[in-house]
Design an enzyme around this catalytic site. Sequence first.
Site, PDB file in Angstrom:
ATOM      1  N   LYS A  40      98.902  31.431 141.051  1.00 24.76           N
ATOM      2  CA  LYS A  40      98.640  32.246 142.234  1.00 24.76           C
ATOM      3  C   LYS A  40      99.226  31.560 143.460  1.00 24.76           C
ATOM      4  CE  LYS A  40      94.930  34.694 144.656  1.00 24.76           C
ATOM      5  NZ  LYS A  40      93.485  35.045 144.670  1.00 24.76           N
ATOM      6  N   SER A  94      92.803  39.876 145.674  1.00 21.24           N
ATOM      7  CA  SER A  94      94.006  39.211 146.122  1.00 21.24           C
ATOM      8  C   SER A  94      94.867  38.680 144.976  1.00 21.24           C
ATOM      9  CB  SER A  94      93.650  38.052 147.057  1.00 21.24           C
ATOM     10  OG  SER A  94      92.884  37.064 146.381  1.00 21.24           O
ATOM     11  N   SER A 143      88.385  39.245 144.246  1.00 29.13           N
ATOM     12  CA  SER A 143      89.821  39.047 144.098  1.00 29.13           C
ATOM     13  C   SER A 143      90.295  38.771 142.680  1.00 29.13           C
ATOM     14  CB  SER A 143      90.291  37.910 145.015  1.00 29.13           C
ATOM     15  OG  SER A 143      90.265  38.323 146.354  1.00 29.13           O
TER      16      SER A 143
END
Length: 467
Positions: free
Chosen positions: A82, A157, A181
């Site tokens: 990520k 996210s 997220s």
Amino acid sequence: MTGALSVDSTARTQAAALRAKDISARELLELHLDRIAERNPQLNAVVSLDPERARAAAAAADDQLVSGGEIGPLHGLPFAFKDTHAAAGWRTTYGSPLYAEHVPDADELVVERIRRAGAVPIGKTNVPEFAAGSHTFNRVFGTTLNPHDPSRSAGGSSGGAACALASGMVPLAEGSDMGGSLRNPASFCGVVGLRPSWGRVPEWPQANMWETTSTGGPMARTVGDLALLLSVLAGPDPRAPHALGDAGAAFAPPLAATAVRGLRVALSADLGGAFAVDADVRAVVEAAGTALAGAGAVVTGAVPDLSGADACFRTLRAWHFQARFGALLAEHPDGFKASLAENIRAGESLTGADVALAYQRRTALAQRMREFFTDHDVLVLPVSQVPPFPADQEFPTSIDGRPMESYLDWMRSAYLITVTGCPAISVPFGTTPDGLPVGVQVVARHGGDRFLLEVATAIEALASSAN
């Protein structure tokens, strides 16, 4: 290479094929790079891709296997971190133009553990700016699109991670979750995402190690694959004093579905009116209840008392954002998207009494959830209150006729659970009439992550039968 092994095979199958030398790490990498070349130009899930560095790492993984060196559980599997997680020597932008060329010199703990487990880094996965918001777009790389309908959001996210998984660009992915997220993009993209119990996946370094609303966690296409990655991410570390003491290896063995008959399930599509929910999402949650009851579970409409959870989350989020980004916003007032800047500024007026009250509320919530789970085994509710929405919107402006006044309002189904500290998993269960994925959120007592995964395995099987 044997059989029908492909980038869409489970991560456990791919890992086993590598160990058996049925396929080399170099061959497996090329399969994934081919899929990335095919789908990423449209979907924009993987960023800062570095094929040559990945090929060198895959070659090293093959050499290690030949030499008889120690092999980790993710040995040879392509992996993209990520883009809010620092990877040494790898461009890490946090989705912000202020960090567009940032290259860290050290790994975060989650990255460190995945590398140590033998994964082959290939790049990063796209995020919203500083991971704020459950729709993945930023001014550095643009918008990540939904692999099932590229006109729709992939969520966030960890939207790049979920999209990359669902489209076969990577076999596993990691992310982080404050207000949903990991769970929200899993639901939007039709994969599995776990927000583990607080302390299950330690984080380091942190600006505030006592900040407890955010946690790292795994994503995968199946619950069994997710458990494999959790076995790598979980476990204590001396740098993280709040980490739970259980070894991550406890999650490595294959999961057995828990017996559904007699399972005490509390199920609600809106937590007793705590939030608005889209009719298509409600239908999927209710279908899950019907399937569980049909398999012998005791399904009731009980809901926990989450009073104070909304105010608690919003206070702690604003406090955290202001502490982390306040000085940077003052220095670069035009460097942040408007919704994030507003959330940062909301923390400026908070007092010590406000923050103390938020922690008092969180303590009470944890106690009420402990009591709730003495009478119920799991709580089932929506992951997201809406199906994937159009990608050109920042967030839904209304749900079921009720206006959403901010970019947080439509995420209550996820963030109300955040402040309980309990583990929560998103499991695909159905689709809308036009084929968009919808997951159900399953919650268990704090520390009950293995049990939660076993229940999720059973629900995964029910979903397969129902669909």
